[in-house]
Write a protein that holds these residues in place. Structure first.
Motif, short mmCIF file in Angstrom:
data_model
loop_
_atom_site.label_atom_id
_atom_site.label_comp_id
_atom_site.label_asym_id
_atom_site.label_seq_id
_atom_site.Cartn_x
_atom_site.Cartn_y
_atom_site.Cartn_z
N UNK A 1 1.67 12.26 9.07
CA UNK A 1 1.19 13.64 9.17
C UNK A 1 0.82 13.95 10.61
N UNK A 2 1.39 15.01 11.16
CA UNK A 2 1.04 15.47 12.50
C UNK A 2 -0.19 16.38 12.39
N UNK A 3 -1.35 15.83 12.70
CA UNK A 3 -2.60 16.59 12.57
C UNK A 3 -3.71 15.82 13.26
N UNK A 4 -4.79 16.51 13.53
CA UNK A 4 -6.01 15.86 13.98
C UNK A 4 -6.84 15.49 12.76
N UNK A 5 -7.45 14.33 12.78
CA UNK A 5 -8.23 13.89 11.63
C UNK A 5 -9.38 14.85 11.36
N UNK A 6 -9.88 15.50 12.40
CA UNK A 6 -10.96 16.47 12.22
C UNK A 6 -10.54 17.60 11.27
N UNK A 7 -9.22 17.90 11.24
CA UNK A 7 -8.72 19.04 10.48
C UNK A 7 -7.86 18.64 9.28
N UNK A 8 -7.74 17.35 9.01
CA UNK A 8 -6.89 16.91 7.91
C UNK A 8 -7.45 17.42 6.58
N UNK B 1 0.83 -1.21 0.00
CA UNK B 1 0.00 0.00 0.00
C UNK B 1 0.86 1.26 0.00
N UNK B 2 0.25 2.34 -0.42
CA UNK B 2 0.81 3.68 -0.19
C UNK B 2 0.16 4.18 1.10
N UNK B 3 0.89 4.04 2.19
CA UNK B 3 0.32 4.22 3.52
C UNK B 3 0.45 5.66 3.98
N UNK B 4 -0.62 6.16 4.60
CA UNK B 4 -0.62 7.48 5.21
C UNK B 4 -1.11 7.31 6.65
N UNK B 5 -0.36 7.86 7.59
CA UNK B 5 -0.77 7.81 8.98
C UNK B 5 -0.91 9.22 9.53
N UNK B 6 -1.98 9.45 10.28
CA UNK B 6 -2.19 10.77 10.88
C UNK B 6 -2.35 10.60 12.38
N UNK B 7 -1.74 11.48 13.15
CA UNK B 7 -1.81 11.41 14.60
C UNK B 7 -1.50 12.79 15.19
N UNK B 8 -2.06 13.06 16.38
CA UNK B 8 -1.79 14.34 17.04
C UNK B 8 -0.51 14.30 17.87
N UNK B 9 0.05 13.12 18.09
CA UNK B 9 1.23 12.98 18.95
C UNK B 9 2.51 12.98 18.13
N UNK B 10 3.29 14.04 18.27
CA UNK B 10 4.58 14.11 17.57
C UNK B 10 5.53 13.03 18.08
N UNK B 11 5.43 12.71 19.38
CA UNK B 11 6.29 11.67 19.93
C UNK B 11 6.03 10.32 19.31
N UNK B 12 4.75 9.96 19.15
CA UNK B 12 4.41 8.70 18.52
C UNK B 12 4.82 8.67 17.06
N UNK C 1 -17.24 16.27 13.76
CA UNK C 1 -16.27 16.88 12.85
C UNK C 1 -15.45 15.82 12.12
N UNK C 2 -15.10 14.75 12.82
CA UNK C 2 -14.21 13.75 12.23
C UNK C 2 -14.90 12.92 11.15
N UNK C 3 -16.11 12.48 11.41
CA UNK C 3 -16.76 11.53 10.50
C UNK C 3 -17.03 12.10 9.11
N UNK C 4 -17.59 13.31 8.99
CA UNK C 4 -17.78 13.85 7.63
C UNK C 4 -16.46 14.03 6.89
N UNK C 5 -15.40 14.36 7.62
CA UNK C 5 -14.11 14.54 6.95
C UNK C 5 -13.57 13.21 6.44
N UNK C 6 -13.75 12.15 7.23
CA UNK C 6 -13.32 10.83 6.78
C UNK C 6 -14.12 10.41 5.54
#
Length: 276
Positions: free
Chosen positions: A115-122, A84-95, A145-150
């Motif tokens: 990507x360092x971001x919240x899925x609500x704002x991706x 796959x061409x994988x994309x991961x989004x998370x709010x934790x820079x440490x993770x 906010x998250x579900x319509x964006x997904x």
């Protein structure tokens, strides 16, 4: 310009940044290796529903897969190892720092975008992804906010696959479960202060966010794991009973511990204005 994080997102980032720091103290390269031949199960409790998710997803080769709340990147690296061409989004820079190291260790850094971001704002374009996956993440999110964006970011024919802990019993049961006396005796497994198991209302909200949904129940008697430590043998036996009960007795599904939710298609836009 990125959106200002909400208090909920700040809490999530703080908790998982601290956890990443703890993990980093003992992390070695060997623990970062992902087996690309099977889904990376965090523990025995995830096996059934992760198998179900990947059976529904099918071949990953050259598909763009978004993982919401990717954490330390185990699933994202697995997706890349499967082509796959994988994309991961998370709010934790440490993770995400661990996730980048994991992708490099597995030789898939060129196929994993983090990507360092919240899925609500991706802010990816409409129809960017063949599939969106989240393993026990929705209950951490601002669902309206998250579900319509997904749903917006799914390609036509794409699917969203979520595994979620649920509490679908009547409201008074939830009140009792999280009451102070019960919490003292049986502490909840919440990681962050704002998370909540998906209840019946939230499940309906998830359903309404897609044109088509399928909800598959998992674990019934094995819910005892919340209160006592079950041996592997006891857990396996109870899980076998659970499968039979959940398959044959629809009324007991409200007592399940987890669900897999498969969603596809954007819901029709409601008509506005008065009817002539």
């Amino acid at each position: 310009m990125s959106a200002e994080p909400t208090l909920r997102q700040v809490h999530e980032a703080e908790v998982y940044d601290r956890r990443a720091e703890q993990i980093g103290q003992t992390l070695d390269d060997a623990t970062l290796v992902v087996d690309g031949t099977r889904p990376p199960y965090p523990n025995r409790e995830h096996v059934d529903f992760l198998d179900t998710i990947y059976a529904r997803l099918g071949d990953l080769d050259d598909r763009r897969i978004l993982e919401v709340g990717c954490g330390s990147g185990t699933l994202s690296s697995y997706h890349a190892l499967r082509g796959a061409r994988a994309v991961g989004v998370d709010v934790s820079e440490g993770m995400l720092a661990i996730a980048r190291r994991r992708a490099e260790m597995n030789g898939v850094a060129d196929r994993v975008e983090l990507i360092a971001a919240a899925i609500e704002d991706l802010d990816e374009p409409d129809g960017s992804f063949d599939a969106v996956i989240a393993n026990q993440v929705l209950h951490h999110l601002d669902l309206p906010r998250a579900l319509p964006n997904i749903a917006r970011m799914l390609k036509p024919g794409g699917q969203a696959l979520f595994a979620e802990p649920v509490l679908l019993m009547p409201a008074f049961v939830e009140r009792v479960r999280y009451s102070r006396p019960v919490e003292r005796r049986f502490p909840s497994r919440r990681d962050t202060p704002d998370e909540r198991s998906i209840d019946a209302a939230a499940l309906e909200e998830i359903r309404a966010s897609f044109a088509r949904t399928d909800v598959l129940p998992f674990q019934l008697l094995t819910r005892a794991q919340n209160f006592v430590e079950l041996s592997d043998r006891a857990f396996a036996r109870l899980e076998q009973v659970d499968r039979r009960l959940l398959r044959s007795l629809r009324p007991v599904r409200r007592f399940c511990r987890y669900v897999v939710i498969a969603g596809s298609g954007r819901p029709p836009v409601p008509l506005t204005g008065s009817t002539p």
